[in-house]
Design a protein around this motif. Structure first.
Motif, short mmCIF file in Angstrom:
data_model
loop_
_atom_site.label_atom_id
_atom_site.label_comp_id
_atom_site.label_asym_id
_atom_site.label_seq_id
_atom_site.Cartn_x
_atom_site.Cartn_y
_atom_site.Cartn_z
N ARG A 151 0.81 -1.21 0.08
CA ARG A 151 0.10 0.10 0.08
C ARG A 151 0.87 1.15 0.06
O ARG A 151 0.46 2.45 -0.55
CB ARG A 151 -0.68 0.14 1.19
N ARG A 179 -6.19 0.61 -9.91
CA ARG A 179 -6.78 1.89 -9.45
C ARG A 179 -6.63 2.94 -10.52
O ARG A 179 -5.55 3.05 -11.12
CB ARG A 179 -6.17 2.34 -8.10
N PHE A 226 -10.46 13.24 -2.65
CA PHE A 226 -11.50 12.68 -2.47
C PHE A 226 -12.58 12.81 -3.88
O PHE A 226 -12.54 13.83 -4.40
CB PHE A 226 -12.43 13.29 -1.44
N ASP A 227 -13.17 11.66 -4.30
CA ASP A 227 -13.87 11.75 -5.47
C ASP A 227 -15.02 12.74 -5.33
O ASP A 227 -15.36 13.46 -6.60
CB ASP A 227 -14.70 10.20 -5.70
N HIS A 237 -10.20 11.33 6.07
CA HIS A 237 -10.58 9.99 5.24
C HIS A 237 -11.59 9.57 6.13
O HIS A 237 -12.43 8.89 5.57
CB HIS A 237 -9.07 9.33 5.15
N ALA A 254 -13.97 9.66 3.53
CA ALA A 254 -13.95 8.43 2.57
C ALA A 254 -13.25 7.18 3.52
O ALA A 254 -12.17 6.77 3.52
CB ALA A 254 -13.10 8.65 1.46
N ASP A 262 -13.47 4.08 3.72
CA ASP A 262 -13.02 2.93 2.90
C ASP A 262 -11.70 3.03 2.38
O ASP A 262 -11.07 2.18 1.74
CB ASP A 262 -13.83 2.40 2.03
N ASP A 263 -11.28 4.22 2.14
CA ASP A 263 -9.88 4.69 1.26
C ASP A 263 -8.83 4.57 2.14
O ASP A 263 -8.82 4.76 3.37
CB ASP A 263 -10.09 5.98 0.50
N ASP A 264 -7.50 4.09 1.55
CA ASP A 264 -6.41 4.17 2.36
C ASP A 264 -5.47 5.52 2.09
O ASP A 264 -5.26 5.95 1.02
CB ASP A 264 -5.52 2.86 1.76
N LYS A 282 -2.01 8.00 -0.91
CA LYS A 282 -2.37 9.27 -1.38
C LYS A 282 -1.23 10.53 -0.71
O LYS A 282 -1.86 11.65 -1.09
CB LYS A 282 -3.84 9.79 -1.03
#
Length: 250
Positions: free
Chosen positions: A3, A113, A120-121, A162, A166, A168-170, A174
């Protein structure tokens, strides 16, 4: 790929290629290379989003040398990493027809990915920078006992945001984008390496299981607890000021 290396560019070395350059179809020469320069002369760089670029040895060398000069290169037991921005900078200076090559790659199904365009989206980077500033002001006013330094705040804000927007994101993958987003907007922004090292410390820290703590271990445990409290404080604050972006995890 672990990761911590999701944001890095993977470099694959191939033997010198022969064949048509017009359609970018490369065929590997069956003759064994006679020296290291012939091995490196045909170089393919695969980005995280699956696209590939062709580079000359000079471009790669310039990127690595400049990364060393700026002290932004990382070396560990398995990887040598340089910021992708250095590679892209010298890509455009190297007279390589990247756009044409990538237009061929776009027709192929991409794995993994998508290329990270923002943190963030559903939230623009400009909004996140605004939240970063506003939250920092609130922390210094209402939770100053949790604040250690800007490096700690940057790491805590990345994790806290996060958890709010978000979960669920790592966030660890990022860091490079996060730093690029902040460095031009935030005075005295810590280097990417400092933020990355702080996050690694926070994620890897474990309390002593057996025996008596040393004074240093006791201090580290307290620092970690403070950081946990600050992350939770930031998360709750962001949910309060931007509930439209918050993700409910209950």
């Amino acid at each position: 790929m672990s990761r911590r290396h999701k944001e890095e560019t993977e470099i694959t070395y191939k033997p010198q290629a022969v064949g048509s350059q017009e359609d970018f179809h490369l065929e590997t020469s069956s003759e064994a290379p006679k020296d290291i320069y012939s091995v490196l002369s045909g170089l393919t760089v695969t980005k995280r989003d699956g696209t590939k670029n062709l580079f000359s040895l000079d471009i790669i060398a310039n990127a690595i040398v400049n990364a060393f000069k700026q002290d932004v290169i990382e070396v560990d037991g398995d990887w040598v990493k340089i910021p992708r921005s250095y590679l892209e900078k010298f890509c455009f200076l190297g007279h390589i027809d990247v756009d044409r090559y990538e237009s061929v790659e776009e027709d192929k199904p991409r794995k993994g990915r998508k290329f990270l365009k923002r943190l963030f989206d559903k939230v623009s980077d400009s909004k996140i920078v605004g939240f970063f500033r506003e939250t920092f002001h609130e922390v210094k006013e209402k939770a100053c006992e949790l604040y250690e330094d800007m490096k700690q705040y940057c790491g805590c804000f990345l994790k806290g945001s996060h958890q709010a927007f978000a979960p669920d994101d790592d966030p660890y993958g990022k860091v490079s984008h996060y730093h690029r987003m902040l460095e031009k907007e935030i005075p005295d922004c810590p280097s990417r390496k400092l933020i990355n090292n702080w996050l690694k410390w926070f994620n890897d820290w474990r309390p002593r299981v057996f025996g008596k703590e040393t004074p240093r271990e006791k201090k580290e445990r307290y620092r970690h607890w403070v950081a946990e409290q600050l992350i939770e404080w930031i998360k709750k604050h962001l949910i309060e000021v931007a509930p439209e972006f918050a993700v409910c995890t209950a």
